[in-house]
Design an enzyme around this catalytic site. Structure first.
Site, PDB file in Angstrom:
ATOM      1  N   HIS A   1       0.818  -1.221   0.000  1.00 24.34           N
ATOM      2  CA  HIS A   1       0.000   0.000   0.000  1.00 24.34           C
ATOM      3  C   HIS A   1       0.843   1.257   0.000  1.00 24.34           C
ATOM      4  O   HIS A   1       0.354   2.335   0.327  1.00 24.34           O
ATOM      5  CB  HIS A   1      -0.947  -0.021   1.198  1.00 24.34           C
ATOM      6  CG  HIS A   1      -2.013  -1.073   1.064  1.00 24.34           C
ATOM      7  ND1 HIS A   1      -2.679  -1.586   2.157  1.00 24.34           N
ATOM      8  CD2 HIS A   1      -2.512  -1.728  -0.014  1.00 24.34           C
ATOM      9  CE1 HIS A   1      -3.554  -2.484   1.740  1.00 24.34           C
ATOM     10  NE2 HIS A   1      -3.462  -2.598   0.428  1.00 24.34           N
TER      11      HIS A   1
ATOM     12  N   THR B   1      -3.909  -8.098  11.130  1.00 20.20           N
ATOM     13  CA  THR B   1      -4.774  -7.541  10.096  1.00 20.20           C
ATOM     14  C   THR B   1      -6.211  -8.001  10.321  1.00 20.20           C
ATOM     15  O   THR B   1      -6.468  -9.152  10.641  1.00 20.20           O
ATOM     16  CB  THR B   1      -4.295  -7.905   8.676  1.00 20.20           C
ATOM     17  OG1 THR B   1      -5.169  -7.292   7.719  1.00 20.20           O
ATOM     18  CG2 THR B   1      -4.244  -9.408   8.444  1.00 20.20           C
ATOM     19  N   SER B   2      -7.123  -7.057  10.108  1.00 23.42           N
ATOM     20  CA  SER B   2      -8.547  -7.353  10.340  1.00 23.42           C
ATOM     21  C   SER B   2      -9.151  -8.128   9.179  1.00 23.42           C
ATOM     22  O   SER B   2     -10.271  -8.610   9.242  1.00 23.42           O
ATOM     23  CB  SER B   2      -9.317  -6.033  10.516  1.00 23.42           C
ATOM     24  OG  SER B   2      -9.170  -5.253   9.323  1.00 23.42           O
TER      25      SER B   2
HETATM   26  C1  BV8 Z   1      -8.497  -2.037  -5.196  1.00 23.75           C
HETATM   27  C2  BV8 Z   1      -2.972   3.053   2.492  1.00 23.75           C
HETATM   28  C3  BV8 Z   1      -9.145  -2.173  -7.442  1.00 23.75           C
HETATM   29  C4  BV8 Z   1      -3.690   4.304   2.836  1.00 23.75           C
HETATM   30  C5  BV8 Z   1      -4.782   1.428   2.491  1.00 23.75           C
HETATM   31  C6  BV8 Z   1     -12.725  -6.938  -3.405  1.00 23.75           C
HETATM   32  C7  BV8 Z   1     -11.609  -7.058  -4.226  1.00 23.75           C
HETATM   33  C8  BV8 Z   1     -10.804  -5.961  -4.510  1.00 23.75           C
HETATM   34  C9  BV8 Z   1     -11.124  -4.715  -3.961  1.00 23.75           C
HETATM   35  C10 BV8 Z   1     -12.231  -4.579  -3.155  1.00 23.75           C
HETATM   36  C11 BV8 Z   1     -13.019  -5.696  -2.871  1.00 23.75           C
HETATM   37  N1  BV8 Z   1     -14.017  -5.282  -2.053  1.00 23.75           N
HETATM   38  C12 BV8 Z   1     -13.875  -3.953  -1.795  1.00 23.75           C
HETATM   39  C13 BV8 Z   1     -12.820  -3.488  -2.476  1.00 23.75           C
HETATM   40  C14 BV8 Z   1     -12.351  -2.110  -2.472  1.00 23.75           C
HETATM   41  C15 BV8 Z   1     -11.369  -1.803  -1.360  1.00 23.75           C
HETATM   42  C16 BV8 Z   1     -11.686  -2.491  -0.078  1.00 23.75           C
HETATM   43  O1  BV8 Z   1     -11.131  -3.530   0.219  1.00 23.75           O
HETATM   44  N2  BV8 Z   1     -12.569  -1.891   0.710  1.00 23.75           N
HETATM   45  C17 BV8 Z   1     -12.897  -2.459   1.999  1.00 23.75           C
HETATM   46  C18 BV8 Z   1     -12.940  -1.357   3.042  1.00 23.75           C
HETATM   47  C19 BV8 Z   1     -14.203  -3.185   1.874  1.00 23.75           C
HETATM   48  N3  BV8 Z   1     -10.039  -2.133  -1.782  1.00 23.75           N
HETATM   49  C20 BV8 Z   1      -9.345  -1.241  -2.507  1.00 23.75           C
HETATM   50  O2  BV8 Z   1      -9.792  -0.183  -2.869  1.00 23.75           O
HETATM   51  C21 BV8 Z   1      -7.939  -1.635  -2.909  1.00 23.75           C
HETATM   52  N4  BV8 Z   1      -7.790  -1.388  -4.298  1.00 23.75           N
HETATM   53  O3  BV8 Z   1      -9.251  -2.898  -4.932  1.00 23.75           O
HETATM   54  O4  BV8 Z   1      -8.283  -1.600  -6.464  1.00 23.75           O
HETATM   55  C22 BV8 Z   1      -8.584  -1.876  -8.756  1.00 23.75           C
HETATM   56  C23 BV8 Z   1      -8.741  -2.822  -9.745  1.00 23.75           C
HETATM   57  C24 BV8 Z   1      -8.231  -2.547 -10.996  1.00 23.75           C
HETATM   58  C25 BV8 Z   1      -7.579  -1.349 -11.233  1.00 23.75           C
HETATM   59  C26 BV8 Z   1      -7.430  -0.419 -10.233  1.00 23.75           C
HETATM   60  C27 BV8 Z   1      -7.951  -0.665  -8.974  1.00 23.75           C
HETATM   61  C28 BV8 Z   1      -6.879  -0.763  -2.258  1.00 23.75           C
HETATM   62  C29 BV8 Z   1      -6.918  -0.861  -0.783  1.00 23.75           C
HETATM   63  C30 BV8 Z   1      -5.723  -0.110  -0.193  1.00 23.75           C
HETATM   64  C31 BV8 Z   1      -6.212   1.117   0.545  1.00 23.75           C
HETATM   65  N5  BV8 Z   1      -5.096   1.711   1.263  1.00 23.75           N
HETATM   66  N6  BV8 Z   1      -3.688   1.933   3.089  1.00 23.75           N
HETATM   67  C32 BV8 Z   1      -3.377   4.740   4.232  1.00 23.75           C
HETATM   68  O5  BV8 Z   1      -2.786   3.972   5.027  1.00 23.75           O
HETATM   69  O6  BV8 Z   1      -3.705   5.901   4.524  1.00 23.75           O
HETATM   70  S1  BV8 Z   1      -5.725   0.341   3.357  1.00 23.75           S
HETATM   71  C33 BV8 Z   1      -5.444   0.617   5.003  1.00 23.75           C
HETATM   72  O7  BV8 Z   1      -6.504   0.042   5.712  1.00 23.75           O
HETATM   73  C34 BV8 Z   1      -4.236  -0.106   5.495  1.00 23.75           C
HETATM   74  O8  BV8 Z   1      -3.178  -0.079   4.610  1.00 23.75           O
HETATM   75  C35 BV8 Z   1      -4.741  -1.489   5.760  1.00 23.75           C
HETATM   76  O9  BV8 Z   1      -4.624  -2.282   4.615  1.00 23.75           O
HETATM   77  C36 BV8 Z   1      -6.185  -1.238   6.016  1.00 23.75           C
HETATM   78  C37 BV8 Z   1      -6.417  -1.443   7.465  1.00 23.75           C
HETATM   79  O10 BV8 Z   1      -6.425  -2.833   7.631  1.00 23.75           O
HETATM   80  P1  BV8 Z   1      -5.513  -3.521   8.712  1.00 23.75           P
HETATM   81  O11 BV8 Z   1      -4.090  -3.316   8.373  1.00 23.75           O
HETATM   82  O12 BV8 Z   1      -6.007  -4.893   8.804  1.00 23.75           O
HETATM   83  O13 BV8 Z   1      -5.758  -2.709  10.028  1.00 23.75           O
HETATM   84  P2  BV8 Z   1      -7.068  -2.708  10.929  1.00 23.75           P
HETATM   85  O14 BV8 Z   1      -6.979  -1.521  11.806  1.00 23.75           O
HETATM   86  O15 BV8 Z   1      -8.269  -2.907  10.061  1.00 23.75           O
HETATM   87  O16 BV8 Z   1      -6.932  -4.030  11.804  1.00 23.75           O
HETATM   88  C38 BV8 Z   1      -5.908  -4.126  12.753  1.00 23.75           C
HETATM   89  C39 BV8 Z   1      -5.951  -5.553  13.257  1.00 23.75           C
HETATM   90  O17 BV8 Z   1      -4.880  -5.730  14.189  1.00 23.75           O
HETATM   91  C40 BV8 Z   1      -7.229  -5.900  13.991  1.00 23.75           C
HETATM   92  O18 BV8 Z   1      -7.678  -7.171  13.564  1.00 23.75           O
HETATM   93  C41 BV8 Z   1      -6.814  -5.956  15.469  1.00 23.75           C
HETATM   94  O19 BV8 Z   1      -7.544  -6.944  16.176  1.00 23.75           O
HETATM   95  C42 BV8 Z   1      -5.371  -6.351  15.349  1.00 23.75           C
HETATM   96  N7  BV8 Z   1      -4.504  -5.894  16.437  1.00 23.75           N
HETATM   97  C43 BV8 Z   1      -4.545  -4.711  17.097  1.00 23.75           C
HETATM   98  N8  BV8 Z   1      -3.527  -4.649  17.998  1.00 23.75           N
HETATM   99  C44 BV8 Z   1      -2.843  -5.815  17.893  1.00 23.75           C
HETATM  100  C45 BV8 Z   1      -3.443  -6.608  16.901  1.00 23.75           C
HETATM  101  N9  BV8 Z   1      -2.988  -7.823  16.582  1.00 23.75           N
HETATM  102  C46 BV8 Z   1      -1.907  -8.281  17.256  1.00 23.75           C
HETATM  103  N10 BV8 Z   1      -1.261  -7.569  18.204  1.00 23.75           N
HETATM  104  C47 BV8 Z   1      -1.697  -6.342  18.549  1.00 23.75           C
HETATM  105  N11 BV8 Z   1      -1.044  -5.656  19.504  1.00 23.75           N
END
Ligand code: BV8
Length: 233
Positions: free
Chosen positions: A108, A177-178
């Site tokens: 990312h 990762t969530s």
């Molecule tokens: C794309 C940079 C298409 C920005 C980020 C199906 C297939 C493909 C795409 C999609 C799909 N369905 C929906 C989509 C669209 C979208 C998407 O997934 N939306 C979601 C919300 C439904 N995806 C996209 O748009 C992606 N691109 O699909 O392009 C395309 C096709 C052709 C041509 C062009 C384009 C791009 C997604 C990337 C977005 N950018 N980051 C920034 O950082 O500002 S995403 C951003 O959020 C992060 O990078 C990360 O990936 C995400 C957050 O997720 P996590 O890292 O998992 O973090 P989170 O807080 O959610 O969870 C933390 C976890 O840690 C928890 O589970 C918690 O319990 C745990 N935890 C906490 N503390 C601890 C711990 N575990 C262990 N120890 C601890 N101490």
């Protein structure tokens, strides 16, 4: 020899002091994703987006933000593993790099880099980035640089290489990762039938069912333990 793929998310950096996206103090609080992490948001209000990343870039470089034992254990696994190893991180911080990870893809993007809108060329960037920031190669040109970060609706980096590695993984480890954001969350589904799939998290996630083993707890404790077991054979 078996091949390892590690996928990390925001959770691995929480104990280093970087808030995750979905915790009570999640990064998206106060900001709608659409406004700060999409191309449309950037086109609509570039100053808001520049500032959203400037705040995170400044915070990342504060002395208190250091790699934690989980980052260090992942790097140790890479350096001591005999088979192929690839770390895929969803994070845009540089904590894996600072912990010594080298065989890695920041799918990312990276907070400490800027990208030229015209050439796609990347520049190391530690200061604030704004519409008025002079272009390193064309000092008289402004407003042509963006954070080197993959926004929602944009294709993550090096997906072909990442997917190929997942398809031939013998061990796939997801850390902090969530499993909500795709295509990262879909990688575990690409692993071969025989693959050993391990999830390290403090709780169940959207993709927990895809894993054979779950190490529930803080990654600073569960990951060093897991790495020690893997290296002991
Ligand atoms: C794309 C940079 C298409 C920005 C980020 C199906 C297939 C493909 C795409 C999609 C799909 N369905 C929906 C989509 C669209 C979208 C998407 O997934 N939306 C979601 C919300 C439904 N995806 C996209 O748009 C992606 N691109 O699909 O392009 C395309 C096709 C052709 C041509 C062009 C384009 C791009 C997604 C990337 C977005 N950018 N980051 C920034 O950082 O500002 S995403 C951003 O959020 C992060 O990078 C990360 O990936 C995400 C957050 O997720 P996590 O890292 O998992 O973090 P989170 O807080 O959610 O969870 C933390 C976890 O840690 C928890 O589970 C918690 O319990 C745990 N935890 C906490 N503390 C601890 C711990 N575990 C262990 N120890 C601890 N101490």
């Amino acid at each position: 020899m078996s091949n390892i793929v590690v996928l990390s998310g925001a959770g691995i950096s929480v104990e280093s002091g970087i808030p995750s996206f979905r915790g009570p103090d999640g990064l998206w609080e106060g900001h709608r994703v659409e406004d700060v992490a999409t191309p449309d948001g950037f086109a609509r209000n570039p100053d808001l987006v520049y500032e959203f990343y400037n705040q995170r870039r400044r915070a990342l470089q504060e002395y208190r933000i250091q790699p934690n034992p989980a980052h260090i254990a992942v790097a140790a696994l890479e350096h001591r593993w005999v088979g192929d190893f690839l770390l895929v991180t969803q994070n845009i911080d540089d904590l894996h790099q600072r912990a010594g990870s080298r065989q890695m893809i920041a799918m990312h993007g990276e907070l400490l880099a800027a990208r030229c809108l015209d050439t796609g060329r990347l520049y190391r960037w530690r200061g604030d980035l704004n519409a008025s920031s002079p272009h390193p190669d064309f000092p008289d040109r402004t407003g042509r640089l963006r954070p080197h970060v993959v926004w929602f609706g944009e294709m993550p980096l090096q997906m072909a290489k990442i997917e190929a590695a997942a398809r031939r993984a013998d061990v796939f480890i997801a850390i902090g990762t969530s499993g909500l954001v795709y295509p990262a969350a879909g990688l575990v589904a690409l692993t071969p039938q025989h693959c050993r799939r391990i999830e390290c998290n403090t709780e169940q996630t959207g993709i927990s069912d895809a894993f054979d083993e779950h190490r529930i707890g803080l990654s600073s404790q569960t990951v060093p333990q897991l790495v020690e077991e893997l290296l002991a054979g």
